[in-house]
Design an enzyme around this catalytic site. Sequence first.
Site, PDB file in Angstrom:
ATOM      1  N   ARG A 164       0.833  -1.201   0.000  1.00 52.51           N
ATOM      2  CA  ARG A 164       0.000   0.000   0.000  1.00 52.51           C
ATOM      3  C   ARG A 164       0.871   1.256   0.000  1.00 52.51           C
ATOM      4  O   ARG A 164       1.769   1.409   0.831  1.00 52.51           O
ATOM      5  CB  ARG A 164      -0.923   0.003   1.228  1.00 52.51           C
ATOM      6  CG  ARG A 164      -1.929  -1.118   1.232  1.00 52.51           C
ATOM      7  CD  ARG A 164      -2.742  -1.228   2.533  1.00 52.51           C
ATOM      8  NE  ARG A 164      -2.656  -0.087   3.402  1.00 52.51           N
ATOM      9  CZ  ARG A 164      -1.961  -0.062   4.543  1.00 52.51           C
ATOM     10  NH1 ARG A 164      -1.271  -1.117   4.927  1.00 52.51           N
ATOM     11  NH2 ARG A 164      -1.963   1.021   5.290  1.00 52.51           N
ATOM     12  N   LYS A 209       4.088 -25.408  15.169  1.00 56.68           N
ATOM     13  CA  LYS A 209       3.745 -24.750  16.435  1.00 56.68           C
ATOM     14  C   LYS A 209       2.510 -23.862  16.291  1.00 56.68           C
ATOM     15  O   LYS A 209       1.768 -23.652  17.256  1.00 56.68           O
ATOM     16  CB  LYS A 209       4.929 -23.962  16.991  1.00 56.68           C
ATOM     17  CG  LYS A 209       5.486 -22.880  16.075  1.00 56.68           C
ATOM     18  CD  LYS A 209       4.854 -21.519  16.263  1.00 56.68           C
ATOM     19  CE  LYS A 209       5.329 -20.544  15.209  1.00 56.68           C
ATOM     20  NZ  LYS A 209       4.743 -19.201  15.362  1.00 56.68           N
ATOM     21  N   TYR A 236       0.244  -1.668  12.321  1.00 55.07           N
ATOM     22  CA  TYR A 236       0.734  -2.911  12.908  1.00 55.07           C
ATOM     23  C   TYR A 236       1.559  -2.702  14.177  1.00 55.07           C
ATOM     24  O   TYR A 236       1.544  -3.543  15.073  1.00 55.07           O
ATOM     25  CB  TYR A 236       1.584  -3.668  11.882  1.00 55.07           C
ATOM     26  CG  TYR A 236       0.803  -4.095  10.667  1.00 55.07           C
ATOM     27  CD1 TYR A 236      -0.170  -5.088  10.755  1.00 55.07           C
ATOM     28  CD2 TYR A 236       1.029  -3.513   9.428  1.00 55.07           C
ATOM     29  CE1 TYR A 236      -0.886  -5.490   9.641  1.00 55.07           C
ATOM     30  CE2 TYR A 236       0.313  -3.912   8.305  1.00 55.07           C
ATOM     31  CZ  TYR A 236      -0.649  -4.901   8.425  1.00 55.07           C
ATOM     32  OH  TYR A 236      -1.371  -5.296   7.323  1.00 55.07           O
TER      33      TYR A 236
END
Length: 333
Positions: free
Chosen positions: A31, A189, A47
Site C-alpha cells: 500500500r 507450532k 501494525y
Amino acid sequence: MGAGSWGTTFAKVLADSVSDQGIPVQIWARREDAAKEINERHTNSRYLRETKLPANISASSDAQAVLTDADLVVLAIPAQSLREELAKFKELLEPDVVLLSLMKGLERGTDLRMSQVIAEVTGLPSAQIAVLSGPNLAMEIAREQPTASVVACTDSDIAQWIAELCSASYFRPYTNDDVLGVELGGIVKNIIALAVGMCDGMGMGDNTKSTVITRGLAETTRLVLALGGRLDTLAGLSGLGDLVATCSSSLSRNNTAGRLLGQGLFLEEVNDRMSQTAEGIKSARAVFDLSRAHNVEMPITEAVVMVLEGTLSVENMAARLLSRELKSEGERH
C-alpha cells in the site's frame, strides 16, 4: 518484502544492527499510504502503533526500487501468497542475492515449505536461501524486549553473514544448517497454538494447556525426524522456544484465533476479527496431509484440522484426544 508487523519489525532489527555501517534498509509495502507513513513519520501504526522506526529505513510500493542492488532480500509475505508474489518480482532480483524467509507455513496443494517454494520459483541454489525462526512475537521485539532466534541455511557462511547483519542489542541470532527442522518447527507450532487457544477459550486450565504443548512438541518431533530433520533442532529456539511463546502469549495470532474458536465463534467470524493472518489456519491441512504421506501420527494436528473443517466440534476435541489408545510416552507413533 512485506510491511506487516513481523516484516516491519525485522526491518527495524536490521536497521538497528547496521546503523553504524551506513547500510540502508528498504521496505516494500503493497500500500502506497503505508510506504508514505514509514517515510514521513517513521511509523507503521497499523501494525506497530507508535513504535519509531530507525532513520536508515525507507519504504516504497515500487518493487524494483527496493530490489535494485539488494544483497539480502527478506521475504515477509503471507505463506499462501508467496508463489504468486515472488513470481512477479523474481526477475528484479540480483543474481547473487540471498533470500531470507520469515514465513512459517506450508503451501496448500503442494505441501512445500517456504524455502522449497522459493527454490522452485526462483531456481536459486539452497546456499542462497535461508530461513529465520524462533520466538518472534513482533510487538515484543519492536519494543526491544530481548529475544533470540535461529538463522538456518545449508551454507554456514551465509547463515553467519545474515546473523551478523541482524545482531541488534535486543536481538541475538544463532545459526543452524537444519533448514527442514527449523522451518517445520515454526510451522507446526502454529497449529498447536490453535489447539491451546481453543482450550483457553473453553476455560480449561494450565494442566490441559501444558499437556497439549508437550504432546504437540512430540508430534512435531515425529514429523521432523521422519522427514530427515534433527532432534536437537526441536529442542532449540525454533522448536521448543517458538512453541512456548506462540502457545502462551496473547500476542500470538494463532493462540488468539484458537481462543475465539473455543469461545464458540465460527471460522468465518474469527477470520473477520483477525487483522492479520493466523498462519496455522491456512497450513493445518497441508501439515496433516504431509504427516499422512509419511505415515506420521499427529493426533492434535488432525483434531485441529477437523475443527477447522467442521467435522469435529471444539467441545469434543478433548474427548477425542483422551480416548486414544494407551501407550508409552516415548513411542514414536
